[in-house]
Design a protein around this motif. Structure first.
Motif, PDB file in Angstrom:
ATOM      1  N   THR A  23       0.842  -1.199   0.000  1.00 39.52           N
ATOM      2  CA  THR A  23       0.000   0.000   0.000  1.00 39.52           C
ATOM      3  C   THR A  23       0.876   1.247   0.000  1.00 39.52           C
ATOM      4  O   THR A  23       1.728   1.407   0.875  1.00 39.52           O
ATOM      5  N   GLY A  24       0.648   2.106  -0.966  1.00 32.89           N
ATOM      6  CA  GLY A  24       1.411   3.346  -1.057  1.00 32.89           C
ATOM      7  C   GLY A  24       0.627   4.530  -0.517  1.00 32.89           C
ATOM      8  O   GLY A  24      -0.605   4.501  -0.450  1.00 32.89           O
ATOM      9  N   ILE A  25       1.347   5.569  -0.156  1.00 30.10           N
ATOM     10  CA  ILE A  25       0.734   6.801   0.347  1.00 30.10           C
ATOM     11  C   ILE A  25      -0.243   7.369  -0.691  1.00 30.10           C
ATOM     12  O   ILE A  25      -1.336   7.811  -0.355  1.00 30.10           O
ATOM     13  N   SER A  26       0.150   7.316  -1.959  1.00 31.26           N
ATOM     14  CA  SER A  26      -0.726   7.879  -2.996  1.00 31.26           C
ATOM     15  C   SER A  26      -2.056   7.123  -3.061  1.00 31.26           C
ATOM     16  O   SER A  26      -3.109   7.742  -3.273  1.00 31.26           O
ATOM     17  N   GLU A  27      -2.034   5.808  -2.862  1.00 22.49           N
ATOM     18  CA  GLU A  27      -3.284   5.033  -2.847  1.00 22.49           C
ATOM     19  C   GLU A  27      -4.167   5.429  -1.661  1.00 22.49           C
ATOM     20  O   GLU A  27      -5.384   5.536  -1.795  1.00 22.49           O
ATOM     21  N   ILE A  28      -3.535   5.611  -0.527  1.00 23.25           N
ATOM     22  CA  ILE A  28      -4.274   6.023   0.675  1.00 23.25           C
ATOM     23  C   ILE A  28      -4.946   7.364   0.423  1.00 23.25           C
ATOM     24  O   ILE A  28      -6.134   7.542   0.708  1.00 23.25           O
ATOM     25  N   LEU A  29      -4.184   8.304  -0.124  1.00 18.73           N
ATOM     26  CA  LEU A  29      -4.711   9.640  -0.384  1.00 18.73           C
ATOM     27  C   LEU A  29      -5.855   9.601  -1.397  1.00 18.73           C
ATOM     28  O   LEU A  29      -6.879  10.265  -1.212  1.00 18.73           O
ATOM     29  N   LYS A  31      -7.873   7.043  -2.112  1.00 23.75           N
ATOM     30  CA  LYS A  31      -9.040   6.391  -1.520  1.00 23.75           C
ATOM     31  C   LYS A  31      -9.729   7.297  -0.501  1.00 23.75           C
ATOM     32  O   LYS A  31     -10.952   7.314  -0.398  1.00 23.75           O
ATOM     33  N   ALA A  32      -8.929   8.070   0.235  1.00 24.40           N
ATOM     34  CA  ALA A  32      -9.476   8.968   1.258  1.00 24.40           C
ATOM     35  C   ALA A  32      -9.978  10.282   0.669  1.00 24.40           C
ATOM     36  O   ALA A  32     -10.695  11.035   1.343  1.00 24.40           O
ATOM     37  N   GLY A  33      -9.596  10.572  -0.564  1.00 18.11           N
ATOM     38  CA  GLY A  33      -9.946  11.857  -1.154  1.00 18.11           C
ATOM     39  C   GLY A  33      -9.265  12.992  -0.404  1.00 18.11           C
ATOM     40  O   GLY A  33      -9.853  14.049  -0.175  1.00 18.11           O
ATOM     41  N   ALA A  34      -8.003  12.762  -0.032  1.00 21.79           N
ATOM     42  CA  ALA A  34      -7.267  13.737   0.782  1.00 21.79           C
ATOM     43  C   ALA A  34      -5.985  14.170   0.065  1.00 21.79           C
ATOM     44  O   ALA A  34      -5.548  13.536  -0.898  1.00 21.79           O
ATOM     45  N   TYR A  35      -5.412  15.242   0.563  1.00 19.52           N
ATOM     46  CA  TYR A  35      -4.160  15.763   0.032  1.00 19.52           C
ATOM     47  C   TYR A  35      -3.002  15.325   0.916  1.00 19.52           C
ATOM     48  O   TYR A  35      -3.178  15.048   2.108  1.00 19.52           O
ATOM     49  N   LYS A  36      -1.819  15.319   0.306  1.00 17.08           N
ATOM     50  CA  LYS A  36      -0.624  14.904   1.031  1.00 17.08           C
ATOM     51  C   LYS A  36      -0.415  15.765   2.280  1.00 17.08           C
ATOM     52  O   LYS A  36      -0.074  15.258   3.347  1.00 17.08           O
ATOM     53  N   LYS A  37      -0.654  17.052   2.163  1.00 20.06           N
ATOM     54  CA  LYS A  37      -0.483  17.946   3.316  1.00 20.06           C
ATOM     55  C   LYS A  37      -1.397  17.541   4.465  1.00 20.06           C
ATOM     56  O   LYS A  37      -0.996  17.542   5.626  1.00 20.06           O
ATOM     57  N   THR A  38      -2.631  17.173   4.136  1.00 19.68           N
ATOM     58  CA  THR A  38      -3.586  16.755   5.160  1.00 19.68           C
ATOM     59  C   THR A  38      -3.073  15.518   5.882  1.00 19.68           C
ATOM     60  O   THR A  38      -3.127  15.438   7.109  1.00 19.68           O
ATOM     61  N   LEU A  39      -2.559  14.556   5.111  1.00 18.54           N
ATOM     62  CA  LEU A  39      -2.021  13.348   5.731  1.00 18.54           C
ATOM     63  C   LEU A  39      -0.902  13.703   6.692  1.00 18.54           C
ATOM     64  O   LEU A  39      -0.884  13.244   7.837  1.00 18.54           O
ATOM     65  N   TYR A  40       0.025  14.539   6.230  1.00 14.34           N
ATOM     66  CA  TYR A  40       1.186  14.874   7.074  1.00 14.34           C
ATOM     67  C   TYR A  40       0.850  15.873   8.183  1.00 14.34           C
ATOM     68  O   TYR A  40       1.634  16.035   9.109  1.00 14.34           O
ATOM     69  N   ASP A  41      -0.310  16.494   8.129  1.00  7.84           N
ATOM     70  CA  ASP A  41      -0.786  17.297   9.263  1.00  7.84           C
ATOM     71  C   ASP A  41      -1.161  16.386  10.435  1.00  7.84           C
ATOM     72  O   ASP A  41      -1.110  16.791  11.591  1.00  7.84           O
ATOM     73  N   HIS A  42      -1.551  15.142  10.121  1.00  6.84           N
ATOM     74  CA  HIS A  42      -2.037  14.214  11.149  1.00  6.84           C
ATOM     75  C   HIS A  42      -1.059  13.086  11.471  1.00  6.84           C
ATOM     76  O   HIS A  42      -1.100  12.534  12.573  1.00  6.84           O
ATOM     77  N   PHE A  43      -0.197  12.731  10.522  1.00 12.18           N
ATOM     78  CA  PHE A  43       0.708  11.603  10.697  1.00 12.18           C
ATOM     79  C   PHE A  43       2.092  11.966  10.196  1.00 12.18           C
ATOM     80  O   PHE A  43       2.223  12.544   9.121  1.00 12.18           O
ATOM     81  N   GLU A  44       3.110  11.575  10.960  1.00 16.35           N
ATOM     82  CA  GLU A  44       4.482  11.860  10.540  1.00 16.35           C
ATOM     83  C   GLU A  44       4.878  11.038   9.319  1.00 16.35           C
ATOM     84  O   GLU A  44       5.674  11.481   8.499  1.00 16.35           O
TER      85      GLU A  44
END
Length: 186
Positions: A23-29, A31-44
Motif C-alpha cells: 500500500t502506497g501513500i498515494s493510494e491512501i490519499l 481512496k481517502a480523497g485527501a491531500y498529502k499535506k492533510t495526511l502529514y498534518d495528522h501523521f508523521e
C-alpha cells in the motif's frame, strides 16, 4: 467524517486488502480523497498510520472476544464461539489469518513497530485472561497468564495453518487442542 478519520479508514481497508508493504501513500490519499499535506498534518509517516492500525486491530479483537464472552456459557463454549466468529468474518477475505499476525509479519523487519506490536499482543493476551477468568476465577496469576498465552499460540498457529491449507480439520483440531489445554489448567 473528519479528514484524519478518512485517511485512517482508507489506510486500514488497503492494509487489510493488499497488505502494508503493497500500500502506497498515494493510494491512501486517493481512496481517502485527501491531500498529502492533510495526511502529514495528522501523521508523521505511513509507519505512524501503521502504529494506529495495530492498536485498532488489538482493540477490535478485544471487542469481539468480549462480545463472544457475553454469549458463552463455559470456557469451551467461548473457544467454540470465538473461533467460529473469526472464521465467519474471514469468509469473504483473501487474507485468512489473524489480522494482527498478518500485519506484524509484514513489519517484523521494521524495529520501529516492535513496541506497537508487543502492545497489541499484550492487549489481546489480557483480554483472553479476562475471558478465562469469567469461567476459571480460581486461577492464580501465573497459571492464568500461561493459559492465555497457550490459547493464543494455538489460535495463531491454527489460523496460520488453516490459511495455508484451507483444511477445515485444522480448525477442528485447533479448537480441540485449546479445550484440552483448558482442561490441563484446573
Amino acid at each position: 467524517m473528519k479528514p484524519k478519520d478518512k485517511i485512517l479508514e482508507s489506510s486500514f481497508t488497503l492494509f487489510r486488502e493488499k497488505g502494508y508493504q503493497a500500500t502506497g501513500i498515494s493510494e491512501i490519499l486517493e481512496k481517502a480523497g485527501a491531500y498529502k499535506k492533510t495526511l502529514y498534518d495528522h501523521f508523521e509517516s505511513k509507519d505512524h498510520i501503521g502504529f494506529e492500525y495495530l492498536d485498532y486491530l488489538s482493540i477490535q479483537q478485544g471487542i469481539v472476544m468480549l462480545k463472544v464472552l457475553d454469549k458463552a456459557n463455559s470456557l469451551d463454549d467461548f473457544i467454540e464461539k470465538w473461533v467460529n466468529f473469526v472464521l465467519r468474518n474471514q469468509r469473504n477475505s483473501s487474507r485468512k489469518d489473524c489480522p494482527i499476525a498478518l500485519f506484524s509479519g509484514e513489519v517484523s523487519h521494521l524495529p520501529q513497530f516492535d513496541m506497537y506490536r508487543n502492545k497489541a499482543v499484550q492487549h489481546v493476551l489480557e483480554t483472553i485472561e479476562t475471558c478465562i477468568n469469567r469461567f476459571k476465577s480460581d486461577l492464580k496469576s501465573d497459571p492464568l497468564k500461561s493459559l492465555s498465552l497457550e490459547l493464543y499460540m494455538l489460535y495463531l498457529g491454527g489460523l496460520r495453518l488453516y490459511s495455508l491449507t484451507k483444511d477445515r480439520k485444522v480448525i477442528d483440531r485447533m479448537k480441540e487442542q485449546m479445550k484440552v489445554c483448558v482442561l490441563r489448567k484446573k
